[in-house]
Structures are given as C-alpha cells and as structure tokens.
Enzyme design. Structure first.
Site: not given
Lengths: 473, 473, 473, 473
Positions: C178, C273, C279, C281, C312
């Site tokens: 911020r 998977s 699985k 993941n 520039r």
C-alpha cells in the site's frame, strides 16, 4: 570472501584468485612478446627480456587491483608494472611491452586462460560424479523405489531408473561443454579497435603463434564486442548447474528424515549441526542447490551484458568479466560438492520398500485402471478404481485386497480379468524390473560415452597438480 | 578478486572482507554472552571471558572459511575457534560460548551488522552525489540543452531540468533505503528452530539486551525463513542501482566525443587509455553501468532464494548470504564512482548550444504544429509542419526560415499566426527558461529534503573513520 | 495464452486484457480533454465530445495492437482511432484529441490505472489468505509438529508457530504494497520531453484536475525516465511472491504422501491426475511455486530496464510495460491460488504426532545436550548426547530410554540431572505449548493489524463487481 | 496482450496462440492413437476415429484454458473434450483416447511442436537479416567510419568491418540453434512416471512411429524432469537475442541525430512520433533492445526451473512452459524487427567522414605513438604524442599539422620519421582499406557459410504459408 568460498571449491578459488589472474595476464604478455620477437616485430632480445619478467611472483596483485580500480582499467597498472619490471634489467626491452595490443586483448585472454583451468576442474569432477552414479546404478539395479510426481507418490520405479535420469544430462553436459569450450577458448588479439592496426604486417603471424603457444583457438576476428561464444559457454555451465540442482533436489528430498531413502556419506566434520547432534545434513546437495539459485542469475547477467557498444563496451564488458568469474566458481563448487556427496551416497533399500508398502498399493491404481479399461472401457474403469482407491484410503486396507474383493463380487469383471493377472499388477519387484530394464539399456550407452569422454579429456593438460580427491581442502 | 574489486570501492571491500565478517560474528557472540551474563543465564565471569576473546585479530579468518566450507557451516568452525580461544584462559567459560543460539543466528546477525556499514557508506555517498548534482543544477540554471527521446533529438530543455530528473530519484532512494533499513536491520536470535527453546526463560530479556547493545531492531519473531524485510532492503538497493544507471547512461551519452556536452573530471591516472593518449573515458559512468547490469540479477537471486523450506533453508539461505554481500559491494561501487564523477563533472554549454543549432529548428516543430493547430486544426497543422520539416531537412535551411516563408505565402496562416509569435516559438533560451522554472521549483524542494537527510544520518555512527573523499584508495 | 492463463487468475486476465488497456488509455484521454475543457485550454464542447467517445466498445483493440506494432507506438493508432471516432460526430472537436500530451503520458497512465485494479485484487486476496491462515492458527493452537532445518527433522514446534511465520510476512507485505502503491500510482503528464511545454500555461491546473479525476497522485514532475517508484512497487510484488513461495513450499513438503501433515482441499475437478486416480495434487502450491520461479526474473527485467536514456527510453521502457503487466498477472495468480488452497487446507494432527514419534526422541537431543552441559560442560555433554543418539539410531530405541539408562549408569550425571527433569525434556506437548505461546502473542498483534488493514482497503473502489470467491472462474 | 504483441511478430503470435497450442496437443493425441492402432495396442478403428477428431476447429481453446486453470492441468480438459468429441460418433473409440500417456507427454510434445514453428521463423529471418547485412557490407566496402571504445571515438575503421562484426555472430547463432534444435526437438512419451509402464509391450514401437509421424527425435528416455536439452536450446535463443541487441545498440547509437551515420528505412507509418513530426525513430532497434532486456530473464527463469523434483516438477515445470513460450515470442520479435530494419538501413558515408574529420586526427594518435616509439621508445613517444594531442585539442588544430610542426622542430624525430610516413599515418582511406581487407576475408567465409545454411534449412517444412516479407502484418 568466506560467504563465496563456502559455496565454492578451494581449487577453483586458487585458479581464480588475483595471483592466478595476474599470471594469466602475464602469460598473454609473454606470448605476445615471444611471438613478436620471432616474427621480427620487436627485437628478439626484448622479447626474451619481457618473457623472463612475466612471473606473477614478481608483482603485487593487490596493488594492481587497487591501481586498476582507480585508473578504470586493470591492464594499465599491469603493463606499467611489467614495464618497470623489465626496465629493471633492460630499459630498451621495456619499450616493447604490450606492443600493439589493447587492454581488452590481455584481459579477455587472461579470462579465457583462467576459465579454462576451472573448466578442466568441472570436466574432471563431472566425470567423477558420473562415474560414481553409474557405479551406484549397477549396485542398485532394479531396487524398487517410489516414483513421485508433483511431490506425491505416483507409481513404483527402480533406483537405477532414477539414476539414469540423473546421469544422462551430466554426460550430455560434458559433451556440450567441451564443444562450447572448443569454440569459446580463443585468443583475443585485436588491438585498439579490433583491426590489429598497430600490430602491423606481422599481425596474423603473431596471432597464430600466440594461439599455438597458449593452446587457444585463433579466432577469425577479434571478438571484443562479439561475446556470443563466451556466453554460449557460460550458458552450458548454467544448464549444467540446473541438472546438478535437479540431482541435489532429489537427494535432499529422498534424504528427508521421514523418507530416509538416501543419505550423503558422513565425512569427518561434514554435515553436522552446531546445535543438533543427531542431524545429518545433506551439505553436498545444499551447495548444489545454492548454485542452482545463483547461477541462472549469473547467466542472465552475461546475456544482459552482450549488447556492447561499437568496438568496446562501457560497463557491460567489465560486468561480464566479474560475472563470468563468479559463474565459474559457483559451478565448480556445485560439481565438486555433488561429486563428493555422490561418492559417499548411501541407499536404504529397506526404507524404499517400506515407503512403497505404506502406499498400500494405491500407486498401482493406474495399472489396474488400464487393465480394467480393456475390459469395461476407460471411463467405467477409472470410476471403478477411483471408488476402490477411496475405500482403500478410508479403511487403510491394501488396494489389492479391495480390488480382489471387488472382482469377486462382480461377475463381469471376474470374467474379464483373471485374479492372477490382477495380483500381478501389484507386483512391486516386477514393476521395478521393468523400469530397470529400460534404465540398464540407457545406462550401458551412457557408460560407453562416459568412458570415451574419460579417455579423451580435452583439458587434462591444464589441470593443477593435485587431484581434488581429498575433499574441499 | 580483482575483477570484483575493480567495480567496487575500497571501503566496501574492507567492510565486507573476511576479517570484518568474522568480527561481526564475534560481535554477536560477545553481545550474546554479555546479555546472558546480565540475565543470569550464564555465569557473569564466563560472559566476560567470552566477550574479551571476541576480537577478530585473535582468529584466522582464512582457516574459518576453509573449515566452514568443509563442515557445511561457517558458524561451526567460528564457535569452535572461539571455544578454544576462551578456553586458553578459562576452560569453564568456554562451555558457555554460543549458548542456546544456532548457526543462523550468528550468521544472519553478522550479515546485518556488516550490511549496515555498507549501507552507511551508500547513504553518505548518496548524499554527496546528490549535493554535487544540486550544486551543478544551480550553476547551470536555464542552460539550454537538447532533450532526446528514443535517442533522437526531440526538443530543447535545460540542464537543470535534466539534473532535477537525476537528483529526485536519489533523494527518494535515500528515504526509502532508510525506511527499509530500519525494518531489515534486526537481530536474529531464534535458536535451533526459531522458538528460542534452548534460550530458556531469559530469552526475551537476552534478545532485548542484545538488540540494544548491537543497536539493532528486536524483531517480533525469528526471521530464519521469513526474509521479506531483508529482501525488501535489497530491492531498494536494486532500485537505487537502476537510478544510478540512468544517470550514468545519460552522462555516457552526453560525453560521446561527437556530442561533448559533458565530461567526467580527469583525476590523475583516471580514465586514460592504454593505447589511445587522446581518450577521456567516462569511468565513473562505466562502473555505475556495470552495476546496473549486475545488480538486477543479484536482486533476482535474493527473491528466488526466498522460498526457504520449514525452519531453515537448504541452499537458498546460503545463496542469499553470498548474493546480499555481492549486492552491497556492487551498489556502493556504483554510488561511490558516480559521486566522484559527479563532483568533477564538466558542462560544455557551448557544445550544448551548438548541438541545438545543428538541429536547424526542427526540434521546435511540435510547438509550431501546436500553434498552427489552434488556427487550422491539428491534422492540417501536422501536415503543414511535416512538409516544412522535410524541406528544411532537404535544403539544410533552418525550419524557422522555411516557416516564415511559408507564412508569407499563405494568407490564412499569416492572418492566424503573427510573425513575431512564430519567431518566438524558436527561442532556444525562452524554452530553456520554461523548463528551468519547473526544475528550480522541484530542485528547491529536493534541496530541503536533502538537507533534512543530511542533518539526520541514521547510520553515521557506523561509518568508518576515513571519509572516502580521497578517491578509490 | 493458455500457458499464462493457467498460472494466473480470470480476474487479473480480464483486468489486463486489450479491452481493459484500451479503456484505460481512453480514460486518460477523456480526463485530459475534460480537464483542458474546464481550464479553457480547449473548447468545452470539444472536451465533451472527446470524453463521450472514450468507450472501449467503440474501438477495435486487436487492430490497435496490430497497427501499434507496425507504427512502433501504441499511442499513435489509439489517438488516430479516437480522432476518427470523435470526428464522426464533431470534426472540430477531433482536433483537440490528445492535446499537448505525448505517447508515454497515455501509456504510462494507462499502465498505472490497469495496475491499480490488479493491485486491488492482490490486496483483497492477500487479506483473505491472511484471514484463512489466522483462522487455522486459532484452530490448531499448540498442535505439535516437527520443525525441520535443511530438510531434516530438527525439533518440535507447533502448527500455530509455523502459521505465524507464514502470516507475518503477508501482513507486512500488504502494508508495504500500500505504501509503494501510494507512491507509484501517479499520473503521467509531461508532454513530449517532460517539460509540459505544449500544455501551455494551463499545465498545472490540467494535471491537478486529471489526477483528481483519475484518483491518482499528481507527481512533482514527469517520470518518463525516472522509474524508481514504479519499480519499487514491482519489487514489493516480487517480495510478496517470495513469501507466498515459502508458504507454498512448506505446504507442498508437508503434503508429501509420506508425510501427510497437510492437504489442500479437494474442490471438484481440482488437483486430480489424468492417469493416477489416487493422487491429490497441491495445485494451489504449484501455482504459487511457479510464480516464485518467474517473478524474480520479472523484477530483474524491470530493474534492468531502469537506465532509460535522456527523456524517453529506447527499448527499455517498452520492455518495462510488458514485464510489469506480466508481473501483475503472475503475482495475482499466486495470491489467488494460495488463498483458495489456504481456505480449504486440511491439517492432520495425528500424522504430525506420528511423524514426531517416529523420530524416537532424537529431535530433543539439543535440549538434553543443553541440560547436561549445565552439569558437565558443553563439550562433554555434546559428546555424551551424540553417543546416546548413535545408540538410539542403531538400536531403534527411543533416545529417552537410552538417556535414562545412561543416567542410571553414571553417578555423576544422576546427581546432576533428576530423572523427572530428563523425562520432561522429551515432552512433545510441552514443547509445542512453549512454541505456541510465542506464536499466539505474535498472532494477536498480526490479527489486530490485519483487521485494521481490512477496515481500510485503499483500493476497494477499484475492485470489479464480483468478489472472486467462487474460484478460478 | 497488446504490450506483448507490440514487441513480437504477428506470425509468432499466431504460432503460439491457443488454437495453435490446442492443435499441437491434438497432433500428439492423433499420432499416439495412430501409432497404437498400427502397433495393435488399440483397435485400428478407434485409432482412426480419434485421429479424425483431432482438429482444433472442433474445440474451444478458451474453455480448455479456463478448465485447465481450474483443474491444475491443461491436459485433463483437453483429453476430456477429445473423449467427448470422439464419443459423438464412436463411444467405443473414445475409451482409447490418450491411452497410456500422461499429461506431461502431451504438453511437452505440444510445446516442442509449437516451438519448432517459431524456430523456423527465427531461422528464416536470421537468414534474411544476415543476407541484408552481407549485402550492405558489399555496398559499403572500405567506407571509413569512426571506431569507438567506451563510447569515445578511438580510431578509424570501415563500415564493412563493423558489419562483419554484426554478421558473424548471426551466422554462428544459426548453426548453434540448429544443433540445439536437433537435440531438443524430441518426442515426449514416458507415461505417468517415465517408465512407459502403461504403454505396455508396444511402447518402443509406438514411440518410434510417433517420432516419425511428428518428425521429432525419439529420445533415449523420457525427459520429464531432464530439461537440459530444451533449456540449452533456450540458451541459444538467449545468446542470439544478445547478439541482436548488440547490433540494435550500434544502430541506435549511429542513428543519433547528432551522428546520423545510419537510419532505419522509413516504411509508411513506421517510426513516426505522435508529437514530433520531424522524428525518425529507430523502431526496429527498439524492439531488439527490448528483447535484449527481457530475454536474459526468460533464460534465467528456464534455468531456475530446471531442478524439477523426482518424476514431475511442481510449479517449476509449469513455469517453464509459460516462459519458453514467451521467450520464443520475444526472440522472433527481435529477429523480425531487425531484419526489416536492416533491409531498409541507410548509410550516410558523408556524415561518417565528417565525423572522422571532426576528430582532427586525434584518432590516429595511437598510430603516431607507435611509429615514434620505434624511434625514441614507447614512453617518450607516448609523452610526445600526448603533448601534441593536448595542443591539438586546445588550439583546435589538426593533430597532423601539430605533429608535422613538432617534427620540423626536432632534429632527432625528423631523422627518424620521414614526413611522408608521418602524413601517411593520418590517411583515413588507407586505414579504412586496411580494416576492410580483414573484413572482406571474413565476410567471404561468412557468405559461404550463410549460403550453405540457406540451401539446407532444417525447418523449412514447418514454415507457415506466408513468407513474412510484408512487414509486421
């Protein structure tokens, strides 16, 4: 600096220190003088006097470094000091020091000479690392171990299959490094702006003789601001660091206390903890992983430094010199550390098997799914196996038992898949043997290639006397 | 290494050398012992004996570096050597060395202590660089100079406008560096896994006393694997290197022989060429440009090293230590070199004006186009001025003359744009005065802020005795 | 590109797509026209006509992109198209499009406007991620879990201690982002070379009005080639990506099948998977880890692009625009993915405890060593515990039992260390409670700070309508 | 995204867009099915049905991208969609989609297929760029131009000498890229963990047939986590970007308004300024310089992503896919832009000569110094020439005149150096001819090599129909 030394090797540190660099600059000056003497560009006697003075022991590298920082050029104080040294015995000869050459000629050539010594160390230890891993691959043939994807247990493979995956990139790296080295290790001799104007009619003969004397390639043209071959070599070192990092990451993960499939050998005083006496740290992997963090950035710096203006860069060339040197140190640090880790690497086949058993057959789910698919189609098979897997997970029952039960209760499945065949899908050793068969074929080819590399080490001549086998001393 | 030294400063090199780092580690150990002695965690006498031994001169930094590389930890040989040193006079006391602390506590704190000294150097030279540029901005008020975009002459601006654009990011950098330093320069004291378990009930008191003694912030928690504040500091150093690089690039471009608007002061022996006696190389800019190539990569390495596993990283933390140190050296090298370049910077107002004249008024085309647009609309104005510009280019005639001619031959234009007004659009000095007016307002505010910074240097106390004004010695 | 989309979020993709960027450029042009109309720099009616035309739906972003690539400037085709669009209804007004501004004014401001929307998304999801982790820290108070250093089990800590280490950098990141945003989110309006020459006497009023209208900071000067504040913001995003990567790495490691202390929640269709039905993941961690690889390089590119020449840049500025945009996409992808992973994160206290038990007390070795040291000195204590540890490792016996046995057999030790005290050193829960006490104090302060941040979201107004809670849709 | 498109090419954008990537994934699936059909691993009819469905036009790439982001895998929604598409006509066949393959097989192979198309574009435009520069080198033979070191005028060289320095790295790059491509452009087919377990006995035959059909190399083993060959290819692209950046920097510097030795051709609508009608921006150089800033970081990301754990990476592999794609786009953007810049490049021999004249002979100081050195020794010669140079600088007199005057006034010198010889040292054309002679020899060899490359373009077959000659359309 000790924080750098910590991640490097003693040998590379010596090859890259100020004395070595000053000697390499002097080697250039000596070769230049001798070649010019022979070509008749400068008097023979002057050439001899200059060459005789070119010993780093007669110079003060620290003073040259300080003066160079002040002057904005390291070659100026070096040549000034060489002139003074030659003039101590032969004032006439001192006038022919650095004749027709430019700062970048001596610095680039010194960089190449110094780099070659570190490359030779990398090549040597790459060979030793590969040999150690090939040896383990023979000893661990077909030992079952979990295969893992996305850090999750996936299937069963074999230790030698994993090792083949480690070794292959190393053998390839050695080949590519030698190719890249053969291109990049070249003399720099262009004079002020690359045209060799001040070298006169003898320029070609002098360059050829210097290349011969320094055992460097004679380039088609000066490469003052054409850095592609040097940076391509740096890139290969970077790729090697990545492949070493992959091995190190696997070692570190397999050495986790909870997994314990691997352990780095415990050399005296190595890998202990200052506070935790029970610990056994994978310090070889640590050094290689540190290099894998740092080296990509060194390569990026070298690539970023390539757009060098006109006939000599402003800032980018100077940055390149420092980064290339740091790159060499990091990469040899990694190869060296991993070589010693690999040579002492311990494999715990029992822990590996226990790790597979703890999966309760779930890692064979794909095989079961594929087999069922042939019978009932892939979607139905996938759903069926997913359901069995969930039950196995929930009940802590082996998937094999759940599947056999499922088979028993489903006439269609039973008809399609014989019980023995289903059981066979869970055969840990057979799975490992399958992986090992693939691996051994690949390993045999790699061993042949590695032996060929070993027989024909291109940089043997430039290796320091010691052989680096006694650890990081 | 001389290739690093070449791009750094003597002061930073000393602040970061092995002796300084060992001393910083010993400062940690002494502060720990003293704080524990006062808190009753260890015997007072032991604390005193340990603190007395903590002088780098009693140790062999090179041996510690070598042993540390072997052990896989720099803290182990350091504490071992300290134990031995204390034991020489007080065996009992030696047992309380490093009591309850972990390797990372001493290394991280040493890194912060050493880093603070270099930060103080950066802050000092940033102040001096800003002051030099502010001084030039007063002297060069409203001096006309070409403004350039995409490396093409674009319009006219003033030297002080350009200088304001150089100074503002430096003043902001000094502020942001101090903020980031205030956050990052904190004690590390977490014990083995950050919970200070082995420090016992006295942990908080010991930490507070150590922070006080070492003049470091006492963190809310150990930051063994929470590196955000350290890396945020590194990022600010990176941003500074970018702003220095911008100045250096402008200096280098304006110093081109063909342009000659600026020249770095020629200190004795600085910026000469080994082969070309006529050359005057912008070596201050060179060093800053080298840093601008290297530093982004060091920052990237530090960011890449942030995801450190669990309670202590493997490889990434160790990489961070080395990279942070290198970053500090590079950034101070750049600030220092640019400070000295700026202090001697020479402005050639005549060359600047000649450069503007050589543009034959084409850099005022936009102003003419805008003025015409109010009369005949933008598209028509743009087309008209483009046509005039082409003629001016083709004939080598000043655009002003072409435009006046055009005006004379076009009744509508003549009615809309008085000749004096058109002429005024080509007034080089008026244009520069406009830019200068903007710049002087900004410069006044910057000078106030710079004076405030100068009055309140947060790290004054940690500056070495010398003041760095005598060049890179 | 789908390979980018895969690692990003739908919201950020929308905020950064061509339509959004064209709209942001049009927002600049509309604000410029309105401000100039009010200041009397251009006719009011023209200002209104221009503002009315500034809707992206009336333009063809793809055509602008193609034409821009050809022209070497994106602003040229945009203003050309806007002129044409305005001219469809008011030819007179079309002449005042883009009056006195330069390409970089519109592109930089558009970049800032677009960046602010993604920053708001990052801020929002950072808040949600922090809240989720703070919630878990309350729920998991004092749950014992292994602490690990160098990927080796080291000691026992508590889950909330680990979580505090994850949350603290996020709360700090939100604050720093911020601050950096407040500095960097500023209007660009400098005209051709930063001097606002073509904006005339109204320049200041116009800039102030535009900043007000666009809710951007009005800078002290054009920042065409002073990129420090933008890059400092980018750096903070980079640091955040590092802190997210640390969390992701810990999650991934703790989710390893063999460890199973954590699991990402299994949303429908997520983390499966294609071949292995069993699985699960850690796909949230995966996305954050991918960002941790990529983001450091994006930051490096932005730092490397800082030395922009003169008024520039040539190439570096254009590179910056593309890299900054990619950085925003990567970082929001990581925050977003990790937020959803964290919200569904599952903790397995039983597996955590089992993991500790499996260490057979070795992770308490340091504590035992410290306790013995008070009795028999550190070196002797260290040796004694090392010996016990080796026996425990060799025999598979708990270290506590070995130590009790050792105590029983050694009169001196028995006298110095009461059995109950020795036993207490192996108390898993007490160790976790100690860590938890530290953590809870820190977490309380973090919760207060997080609540304050949540009450006062600086970019709330710029959030898109949806709230991103429904996943990556 | 338009900020990316701006720095890329239309052709590469098309080759890398979602439709192209989906088609490449489908090409993999079709080749897999056909090869399995022929090998008897799946029914022939199923293979045909699958292959028939594999046309991207039947799929929704955006939906696959969105679903893939949700699923954490792009292969899952692709295969799901393919199953559905096949099932529309042949439910039986749909079961054999993606049979035995894993996500990474299809993604890696698709990446390679897509990458090859961009490589072909790079190769083509590299050839055209080299040809354009070789053409200029013939036309500009022996045209004198200033040589510059550290951005300072140094000596005189020839335009063709400079051009040889630009071309040589391009010819080398083309060779190295082809070598690296031949290694890296290989099939990925390893099944779940690289062992091809689910592909069964037909695995080798299937892989061989697929490689043949897709014209890819059949690798010795799966390379799921052995990325060295792919990254080595990426490195060569990085080195090329550096060499292009060097050319672009030289063009930009030589095109500076104050120097004006070069200008990019002014295609309609290209290189103009929105506000400054007189400007002629080097937009081809701009794009190449932008790539030179970005590409090193992409290479670093790919190197950093190399240490991929076990049998499939978590995060690093996914990062690699995105970075590799971005790298390809950047590099082709640079080659393409520079090709068109080079084809229209304009040389201003008069400005070049004027630039040399403006140096008033000072750039010949080294030659004079060397000649005098043979007579009076180097130190004395250096001092003498330095003194003359200072006078020439101070008085604005040509160094030649000063030297002749000096010679006239110094008997010893006059005796040693004939006046005609001294004059000859200042002969601009002779100096250029000397440089040109060196260059033409090198250029002749380069032209032969370039012709050989042109005759044998390895990737011709994969070029899109159009030829890219009509600009960035």
């Amino acid at each position: 600096m000790m924080l750098e030394r910590f991640l490097g090797s003693a040998e590379a540190a010596r090859a890259l220190d100020d004395t070595a660099f000053v000697q390499a600059m002097l080697d250039f000056e000596a070769a230049l003088a001798r070649a010019q003497g022979r070509a008749g560009a400068i008097p023979r006697a002057a050439a001899d006097a200059i060459a005789r003075a070119c010993h780093a022991t007669r110079f003060d590298p620290a003073a040259i470094a300080e003066d160079g920082a002040l002057a904005g050029s390291l070659a100026i104080p070096l040549t000034k000091a060489l002139v003074a040294e030659v003039a101590r015995t032969d004032a006439e000869a001192s006038m022919f020091v650095h004749w027709g050459a430019t700062s970048q000629d001596v610095l680039d050539t010194a960089q190449v000479l110094v780099g070659r010594r570190v490359l030779a160390l990398v090549d040597r230890d790459l060979g030793a690392l590969g040999a150690a891993l090939l040896g383990h691959a023979q000893a661990q043939q077909a030992t079952p171990v979990l295969a893992r994807t996305l850090l999750q247990p996936a299937q069963v493979t074999s230790v030698d299959f994993k090792l083949a995956g480690w070794v292959a990139p190393l053998v390839r790296a050695r080949t590519r490094l030698r190719e890249a080295g053969a291109r990049a290790l070249q003399l720099q001799l262009g004079g002020a702006v690359g045209t060799r104007a001040a070298l006169g009619e003898h320029a070609d003969a002098v360059a050829a003789a210097m290349a011969q004397a320094l055992q460097l390639r004679a380039p088609a043209a000066a490469w003052h601001t054409q850095r592609d071959e040097l940076v391509a070599l740096a890139c290969e070192l970077g790729v090697l660091a990545g492949s070493l990092g992959k091995i190190a990451k696997d070692i570190a993960l397999m050495s986790q206390g909870e997994i314990g499939e691997l352990a780095e050998g415990r050399a005296e005083g190595r890998g202990g903890s200052s506070t935790m006496p029970n610990k056994r740290n994978p310090v070889g992997a640590m050094v290689a992983l540190a290099a894998a963090v740092r080296v990509p950035q060194r390569v990026a710096a070298l690539l970023a430094a390539m757009p060098q203006a006109h006939e000599r860069g402003l800032g980018d060339w100077q940055a390149e010199l420092a980064e290339f040197s740091g790159l060499l140190a990091s990469v040899h640090g990694a190869v060296f550390a991993l070589r010693h880790a690999a040579e002492g690497l311990q494999f715990d086949a029992a822990r590996m098997r226990a790790g597979i058993e703890a999966q309760r057959g779930l890692v064979f789910a794909e095989g079961v799914s594929m087999r069922l698919a042939r019978a009932i189609g892939k979607p139905a098979a996938h759903r069926q196996v997913e359901q069995w897997s969930k039950r196995a997970l929930a009940d802590g029952e082996p998937l094999c038992d759940v599947a056999l039960e499922g088979l028993a209760g489903d006439e269609r499945l039973r008809a399609a898949v014989p019980v023995t065949e289903l059981r066979a899908l869970f055969d840990v050793d057979a799975t490992a043997r399958h992986a090992s068969a693939l691996a051994q074929a690949q390993l045999a080819a790699l061993a042949v290639e590695a032996a060929r590399q070993q027989r024909d080490p291109p940089w043997q001549a430039w290796l320091p006397a010691g052989d680096g086998e006694k650890g990081n001393a």
